[in-house]
Design a protein around this motif. Structure first.
Motif, PDB file in Angstrom:
ATOM      1  N   ARG A  88      -3.222  19.501   2.407  1.00 31.58           N
ATOM      2  CA  ARG A  88      -4.147  20.565   2.021  1.00 31.58           C
ATOM      3  C   ARG A  88      -4.726  21.228   3.275  1.00 31.58           C
ATOM      4  O   ARG A  88      -4.884  22.443   3.328  1.00 31.58           O
ATOM      5  N   HIS A  89      -5.010  20.412   4.274  1.00 34.54           N
ATOM      6  CA  HIS A  89      -5.523  20.940   5.532  1.00 34.54           C
ATOM      7  C   HIS A  89      -4.486  21.853   6.171  1.00 34.54           C
ATOM      8  O   HIS A  89      -4.809  22.953   6.626  1.00 34.54           O
TER       9      HIS A  89
ATOM     10  N   TRP B  25       0.813  -1.222   0.000  1.00 36.07           N
ATOM     11  CA  TRP B  25       0.000   0.000   0.000  1.00 36.07           C
ATOM     12  C   TRP B  25       0.838   1.259   0.000  1.00 36.07           C
ATOM     13  O   TRP B  25       0.323   2.352   0.187  1.00 36.07           O
TER      14      TRP B  25
ATOM     15  N   ASP C  61      -4.428  14.961   1.493  1.00 30.36           N
ATOM     16  CA  ASP C  61      -5.473  15.832   1.994  1.00 30.36           C
ATOM     17  C   ASP C  61      -5.070  16.466   3.314  1.00 30.36           C
ATOM     18  O   ASP C  61      -5.508  17.568   3.641  1.00 30.36           O
ATOM     19  N   GLN C  62      -4.229  15.768   4.055  1.00 31.53           N
ATOM     20  CA  GLN C  62      -3.714  16.355   5.288  1.00 31.53           C
ATOM     21  C   GLN C  62      -2.843  17.578   4.963  1.00 31.53           C
ATOM     22  O   GLN C  62      -2.900  18.592   5.643  1.00 31.53           O
TER      23      GLN C  62
ATOM     24  N   ALA D 174     -17.021   6.526  11.081  1.00 26.85           N
ATOM     25  CA  ALA D 174     -16.802   7.795  10.412  1.00 26.85           C
ATOM     26  C   ALA D 174     -18.152   8.367  10.036  1.00 26.85           C
ATOM     27  O   ALA D 174     -19.043   7.653   9.633  1.00 26.85           O
TER      28      ALA D 174
ATOM     29  N   GLU E 255      -2.152  23.467   4.670  1.00 25.72           N
ATOM     30  CA  GLU E 255      -2.102  24.669   3.851  1.00 25.72           C
ATOM     31  C   GLU E 255      -3.182  25.654   4.294  1.00 25.72           C
ATOM     32  O   GLU E 255      -2.955  26.847   4.398  1.00 25.72           O
ATOM     33  N   LYS E 256      -4.362  25.097   4.543  1.00 28.57           N
ATOM     34  CA  LYS E 256      -5.476  25.954   4.924  1.00 28.57           C
ATOM     35  C   LYS E 256      -5.241  26.570   6.304  1.00 28.57           C
ATOM     36  O   LYS E 256      -5.612  27.716   6.532  1.00 28.57           O
TER      37      LYS E 256
ATOM     38  N   HIS F 185      -0.228   4.476  -1.665  1.00 26.11           N
ATOM     39  CA  HIS F 185      -1.531   5.065  -1.363  1.00 26.11           C
ATOM     40  C   HIS F 185      -1.316   6.236  -0.412  1.00 26.11           C
ATOM     41  O   HIS F 185      -1.095   6.052   0.772  1.00 26.11           O
ATOM     42  N   ARG F 186      -1.333   7.447  -0.928  1.00 22.12           N
ATOM     43  CA  ARG F 186      -0.960   8.611  -0.121  1.00 22.12           C
ATOM     44  C   ARG F 186      -2.107   9.598   0.054  1.00 22.12           C
ATOM     45  O   ARG F 186      -1.888  10.748   0.367  1.00 22.12           O
ATOM     46  N   LYS F 187      -3.318   9.153  -0.208  1.00 26.98           N
ATOM     47  CA  LYS F 187      -4.443  10.087  -0.239  1.00 26.98           C
ATOM     48  C   LYS F 187      -4.609  10.839   1.074  1.00 26.98           C
ATOM     49  O   LYS F 187      -4.758  12.058   1.078  1.00 26.98           O
ATOM     50  N   GLY F 188      -4.567  10.083   2.178  1.00 27.79           N
ATOM     51  CA  GLY F 188      -4.747  10.720   3.474  1.00 27.79           C
ATOM     52  C   GLY F 188      -3.710  11.809   3.687  1.00 27.79           C
ATOM     53  O   GLY F 188      -4.034  12.926   4.088  1.00 27.79           O
ATOM     54  N   GLN F 189      -2.467  11.494   3.365  1.00 27.90           N
ATOM     55  CA  GLN F 189      -1.398  12.460   3.565  1.00 27.90           C
ATOM     56  C   GLN F 189      -1.594  13.678   2.685  1.00 27.90           C
ATOM     57  O   GLN F 189      -1.317  14.799   3.093  1.00 27.90           O
TER      58      GLN F 189
END
Lengths: 383, 480
Positions: A25-26, A13, A22-23, A105, A28-29, A16-20
């Motif tokens: 991006r968070h 896996w 979006d993290q 979730a 950044e915000k 698979h870096r999706k969580g990282q």
């Protein structure tokens, strides 16, 4: 679909870096939010009064995810006891903790208040990125300093220890691809080396004259605004520039040079004659900082409540100082938008080196910093 | 888990699957995947491996991951309602932990497959979400990341306001059919001889009454009102959304409808899975030290909480109570008094098919059981949280009420053309629990963003009706 009743597998896996992502991006915000809140942040008492190494918690609005929710604090909620719970039993104080169950979730019970912890360094980094000393000119060539080395070039020959493996391999791959051979070989011609250059930073030879009105008319807010400004100014200068001299001048009807600590902590009283401070500033310049070898930045904070008969003299002195300086900054703390004698006199001044700013509320401190320490003068508030 | 352990796990899954089947569990083919913690926590944050990207998932992921790193909480497993059923096992679990998890997810899968609430959920949601995510990604490329993100921000803020009920579905279908009939009737059945033209209304000039009545009729039948499904209402009637934006909102709505039954059956579903992992693991040949480890793990899972309802704990207790009580009422048809084939088990399977959390609690949480579980209601009194109610009916009713609509306030669309100005009017179906006003005031701008005109929401605060209005710039409250 196969009809096997079950399979058990273990895949790789690692990609698979999706969580990282979006993290990221968070994060950044969060940064954006800090940036948008800078004006409020830097005038936060908690920071100014702190020893300078603490973490500040700021609520970041844009990162809360708002939903239509029940008001749980007004509501009765179910819980389970150890047996024999009676009406009136205390089960805790403060916030009730969330359950240990995290597997659902989207089952969002409990309010999600997001507070981002920001260190002083974070704020400084963002704040100081926007600031610089205006009109800085090299004044003498003797003190050129080499501060660092910077690897910024790639060459075909160099020290073996500085070999750029990635580029060398890339060259080798290209080379063999060009030759159509399927075997990759690294030839001497493929070698790439990273090469450095000395980063030369000229001594700024800058001196800041911090002038502050400490007269009785400077109320709590005025002093607070002035000190906040100077606090950040000093930090900014110490972080970004080496060898910046800062001289502190406090004045009421007469001016005297004071220590940094005294400048930031002690209060005075009495009337206001601003020219006294300008006189002292001129004397300091003439004695210690010949204009030929120093960049001079006088910054003056006052509430503008100057003795009217003194205004004429002030303008003359400011003109004189301007001739010797790179910029003269005058900030007036004026929360109630009254017309001040000093500002009305200064508003007629046309000298491009003279910058003025009116601070009406806490968050204006940030704007004042930007107005004074930017390459081109910004349109500030005028009285 | 190393290779030997995986082999062992595979063997025990085989026997557990066999055992579960003989007990009467009915599940889809299982796909167990062993994943590293990062992946499990990613799936936990997104709710699905293939879901679209959004920073809020990144935020949850970060929090879950942090809690895991600090040892505060741990996701043992993740199971997807799909056919075949995907279950993700944590790589760092011990063999015994993963065995327990496998037994646990078998029961979850049985529940997904057989509970009535899940009957309408698509079983290929993994693939659907992956396609939706790809579509959203394309929109990002086409319209810009910021634009899509701001739409998702607004959509996610309102996504819980859907109508998953069977009656809602039926009502909307009937309404639509009725409208179709009316339209067709107007053109053919009513006046078969007369030809329709664009100028027919001219004949009605002077007949004011008739014009007025048709106008009024149109007003009231333009939308099926009141409507609980705010998302659908926005998708169908918002005057400002572009087609791709409606598409994104439909994606959010479909995903919410898919997750909805899980919110409505949390206590039942977790209790059911806990009941079965306990039964299945008891049948396994465990070494003494493994038995201790299992007991520890199980005790951790059903640990009661003073301040929340642990669904594993309460659910398990109710299920076991059902079994016990119905086993006593032995019917002549069943033979065994306990376990397989007993009346107790029969009843359990019936309940797992028919009920959701609310009916489960209302029908099967008895007074005796509530005393045994020591359930109570607590509230903030001054600076402390105190137990304020232990009466059986009161506590049960409050417990049911807290599960109502998945614990989310019910908001109804009352008017889509409020004040004849295209404004949106919503009403909170107030039943004694107030809304969080700060949250509400911050959520309304999202509604405005999606509706494009002033939005109003009526609710009750301290016994008085209040209307919150958001005109895009600010949110105001007005006492009525």
């Amino acid at each position: 679909m196969s009809n096997e009743s079950f399979t058990l597998s273990k895949e790789d896996w690692s990609l698979h870096r999706k969580g990282q992502q979006d993290q990221e991006r968070h994060k950044e915000k969060v940064k954006e939010a800090i940036k948008n809140n800078l004006a409020d942040l830097i005038s936060d008492e908690g920071i100014i009064m702190s020893d300078g190494r603490q973490i500040v918690k700021i609520p970041i609005r844009s990162l809360e995810e708002y939903r239509i929710r029940y008001n749980y604090s007004k509501n009765r909620q179910p819980g389970t006891g150890k047996g024999g719970s009676q009406v009136g039993d205390v089960i805790g104080n403060g916030q009730p903790g969330q359950g240990q169950d995290q597997s659902g979730a989207g089952d969002g019970k409990g309010v999600d208040y997001e507070e981002a912890s920001v260190t002083l360094e974070d704020i400084e980094e963002m704040l100081f990125a926007e600031l610089e000393l205006p009109n800085l000119v090299p004044k003498s060539n003797e003190n050129i300093q080499v501060t660092d080395v910077d690897f910024r070039d790639v060459r075909k020959n160099g020290l073996m220890s500085n070999i750029d493996k990635r580029r060398t391999l890339l060259e080798a791959i290209r080379h063999s691809a060009r030759n159509g051979s399927d075997k990759m070989m690294i030839r001497p011609d493929d070698l790439r080396f990273r090469t450095w250059e000395d980063t030369i930073e000229p001594d700024s030879n800058a001196v800041i004259l911090a002038l502050m009105d400490t007269s009785g008319s400077m109320g709590l807010f005025e002093k607070y605004a002035a000190r906040t400004f100077f606090f950040w100014m000093v930090r900014f200068l110490r972080t970004k520039y080496e060898n910046v001299h800062i001289r502190y001048i406090a004045h009421h009807t007469e001016a005297k040079e004071v220590s940094e600590e005294h400048f930031f902590t002690k209060g005075e009283s009495g009337g206001t004659i601003c020219s006294s401070a300008y006189d002292l500033a001129l004397r300091i310049i003439q004695q210690d900082y010949p204009a030929g070898s120093y960049n001079i930045y006088p910054v003056h904070f006052s509430d503008g409540d100057n003795l009217t008969s003194d205004n004429e003299k002030c303008i003359k002195r400011v003109e004189e100082i301007c001739k010797l300086s790179q910029m003269f900054a005058y900030a007036e703390v004026n929360a109630y938008a009254r017309s001040s004698t000093l500002m009305s006199a200064y508003s007629k001044m046309q000298n491009p080196l003279f910058r003025k700013f009116v601070i009406r509320e806490k968050s204006d401190v940030y704007r004042a910093l930007r107005a004074f320490f930017s390459a081109a003068p910004e349109e500030g508030n005028t009285a | 888990m190393n290779v030997q352990e995986i082999e062992k796990l595979e063997k025990s899954i085989e026997s557990m699957t066999q055992l579960a089947r003989t007990c009467g569990l009915d599940f889809y083919p299982m796909r167990y995947e062993i994943c590293p913690a990062d992946i499990i926590y990613t799936f936990g944050a997104y709710g699905m491996p293939t879901r679209f990207s959004h920073w809020s998932f990144g935020k949850i992921f970060h929090r879950l991951r942090l809690e895991y790193d600090f040892g505060l909480s741990r996701i043992y497993e993740l199971v997807i309602n799909s056919n075949p059923c995907y279950a993700f096992l944590l790589e760092g679990n011990t063999l015994l932990q993963n065995q327990t998890v496998c037994a646990h997810v078998l029961a979850h899968c049985d529940f997904f497959k057989n509970n009535a609430m899940f009957a309408h959920t698509p079983r290929d949601m993994v693939e659907r979400m992956s396609i939706s995510a790809e579509r959203i990604r394309q929109y990002e490329l086409q319209y810009g990341r910021g634009t899509v993100e701001s739409l998702l921000d607004a959509g996610l803020a309102l996504q819980e306001h859907v109508d998953a009920s069977v009656s809602g579905r039926r009502y909307r279908r009937e309404w639509r059919e009725q409208k179709d009939r009316e339209r067709r009737g107007l053109y053919s059945e009513d006046r078969p001889s007369k030809k329709r033209s664009d100028y027919d209304d001219l004949w009605a000039i002077g007949d004011e009454l008739q014009i007025e009545s048709t106008f009024v009729e149109e007003q009231s039948t333009r939308f099926p009102l009141p409507q609980k499904d705010i998302m659908l209402f926005l998708i169908e009637h918002s005057p400002v959304l572009k087609l791709w934006q409606r598409d994104v909102l439909s994606i959010l709505r479909d995903e919410m409808l898919y997750f909805w039954p899980q919110m409505e059956t949390k206590i039942m579903n977790e209790g059911w899975a806990t009941y079965w992992h306990l039964r299945i693991m008891r049948e396994m040949d465990l070494l003494p030290e493994d038995s201790i480890e299992f007991a520890k793990m199980h005790a951790g899972v059903v640990l009661p909480s003073r301040t929340t309802i642990n669904p594993y704990y309460v659910g398990l207790a109710i299920w076991e109570d059902i079994e016990k009580r119905w086993s006593k009422r032995q019917t002549p048809s069943s033979t065994a008094s306990e376990g397989l084939g007993s009346a107790g088990r029969e009843k359990m399977f019936e309940v797992r098919e028919m009920e959701n959390d609310i009916s489960f609690l209302r029908n099967y949480l008895t007074k005796e059981l509530m005393e045994q579980l020591d359930l109570y209601l607590y509230q903030k009194v001054g600076n402390e949280y105190r137990v304020v109610e232990t009466d059986y009916e009161q506590v049960r009713n409050a417990l049911c009420a807290s599960r109502l609509n998945g614990g989310i306030p019910v908001i109804l669309v009352e008017d889509g053309d409020y004040q004849r100005n295209g404004e949106l009017f919503l009403r909170h179906a107030y039943e004694g629990v107030e809304l969080d006003l700060k949250q509400l005031e911050k959520t309304l701008p999202y509604l405005y963003q999606l509706w494009g005109r002033t939005c109003h929401l009526a609710t009750v605060v301290e016994g008085r009706e209040v209307i919150f209005s958001c005109d895009g710039k600010r949110t105001q409250r007005k006492f009525v």
